[in-house]
Design a protein around this motif. Structure first.
Motif, short mmCIF file in Angstrom:
data_model
loop_
_atom_site.label_atom_id
_atom_site.label_comp_id
_atom_site.label_asym_id
_atom_site.label_seq_id
_atom_site.Cartn_x
_atom_site.Cartn_y
_atom_site.Cartn_z
N LEU A 1 -22.69 25.54 41.98
CA LEU A 1 -23.47 25.02 43.09
C LEU A 1 -22.69 23.92 43.80
CD1 LEU A 1 -26.80 24.54 41.12
CD2 LEU A 1 -26.22 26.46 42.62
N ASN A 2 -22.83 23.84 45.11
CA ASN A 2 -22.22 22.73 45.85
C ASN A 2 -22.78 21.42 45.34
OD1 ASN A 2 -20.68 24.40 47.49
ND2 ASN A 2 -22.28 24.56 49.04
N ASN A 3 -21.93 20.41 45.23
CA ASN A 3 -22.30 19.05 44.83
C ASN A 3 -22.82 18.93 43.40
OD1 ASN A 3 -21.71 18.11 47.47
ND2 ASN A 3 -23.69 18.87 48.14
N SER A 4 -22.53 19.89 42.57
CA SER A 4 -22.93 19.83 41.17
C SER A 4 -21.70 20.00 40.30
CB SER A 4 -23.94 20.94 40.85
OG SER A 4 -24.19 20.98 39.46
N GLY A 5 -21.66 19.27 39.21
CA GLY A 5 -20.53 19.39 38.30
C GLY A 5 -20.77 20.33 37.15
N MET A 6 -21.94 20.92 37.05
CA MET A 6 -22.27 21.71 35.87
C MET A 6 -21.31 22.88 35.67
SD MET A 6 -26.43 21.39 35.64
CE MET A 6 -26.60 23.10 35.49
N TYR A 7 -20.98 23.61 36.72
CA TYR A 7 -20.07 24.75 36.62
C TYR A 7 -18.67 24.26 36.24
CZ TYR A 7 -17.40 28.88 38.11
OH TYR A 7 -16.57 29.97 38.16
N TRP A 8 -18.22 23.20 36.90
CA TRP A 8 -16.89 22.66 36.65
C TRP A 8 -16.76 22.19 35.20
CZ3 TRP A 8 -15.80 17.69 35.03
CH2 TRP A 8 -14.45 17.38 34.93
N VAL A 9 -17.77 21.52 34.68
CA VAL A 9 -17.69 20.98 33.33
C VAL A 9 -17.41 22.08 32.31
CG1 VAL A 9 -19.08 19.93 31.47
CG2 VAL A 9 -19.07 18.91 33.75
N SER A 10 -18.09 23.19 32.44
CA SER A 10 -17.98 24.23 31.42
C SER A 10 -17.03 25.37 31.80
CB SER A 10 -19.36 24.79 31.10
OG SER A 10 -19.97 25.28 32.27
N LYS A 11 -16.36 25.26 32.93
CA LYS A 11 -15.43 26.32 33.37
C LYS A 11 -14.24 26.40 32.43
CE LYS A 11 -13.75 29.31 36.34
NZ LYS A 11 -13.90 30.66 35.89
N LEU A 12 -13.98 27.60 31.92
CA LEU A 12 -12.90 27.81 30.97
C LEU A 12 -11.85 28.75 31.56
CD1 LEU A 12 -15.08 28.35 27.77
CD2 LEU A 12 -13.97 26.23 28.54
#
Length: 180
Positions: free
Chosen positions: A105-116
């Protein structure tokens, strides 16, 4: 497993829909409670296959949460709101070697944090079912993702890393007088 408040913006309904259409998924554990619980229970009753099981645990204590997390293959945080920076449960899962998935999602770090690195999931809600099928049926990919999750936690988010970053920040900005 999903761990969250059962409210509309958490989009557990999207997760249940993806779960119900993924051949390889057999059990979904839902931890948390909230205003959407009865609607979600109705959705489960009307949509899951006979070979699937969904368990609603409600609010649980920390020890049961960690035990159930360790039994899980994946953690999914299906929120559709960008006001979620990242979930602490993502870090708990990753520290335990459990891949965590979140929507991009734009402006959210959730995807980035768990991206492997090994996981090529787009982070799109409509792609979740096919991605779940892929990772849960490829043992080598799953083992690699588990290893990468643990490594990412230790290299990016562990307490020693944050202490080191805090010391560097304090040293770089002494005028802020952050530590007395």
């Amino acid at each position: 497993i999903v761990i969250c408040r059962l409210d509309s913006y958490k989009r557990v309904d999207w997760l249940i829909s993806s779960f119900s259409t993924t051949f390889s998924t057999k059990r979904l554990i839902i931890l948390g409670d909230g205003p959407n619980r009865s609607d979600l229970e109705d959705l489960v009753a009307s949509s899951i296959r006979e070979d699937q099981q969904v368990d609603f645990y409600g609010r649980v204590d920390e020890s049961l949460k960690l035990r159930l997390l360790l039994e899980a293959d994946l953690l999914v945080l299906p929120s559709d709101k960008s006001n979620e920076a990242f979930g602490i449960v993502q870090l708990e899962a990753m520290a335990s070697g459990i891949p965590a998935l979140a929507y991009d999602l734009n402006n959210s770090g959730m995807y980035w944090v768990s991206k492997l690195p090994s996981l090529d999931w787009t982070g799109e809600p409509l792609d979740l079912s096919s991605f779940l099928q892929k990772i849960l049926t490829n043992k080598d990919l799953y083992a690699l993702a588990c290893s990468e999750a643990r490594e990412r936690y230790h290299n990016e988010f562990s307490i020693p890393i944050w202490r080191k970053r805090l010391r560097l920040f304090v040293k770089a900005y002494p005028q802020l007088n952050l530590i007395s």
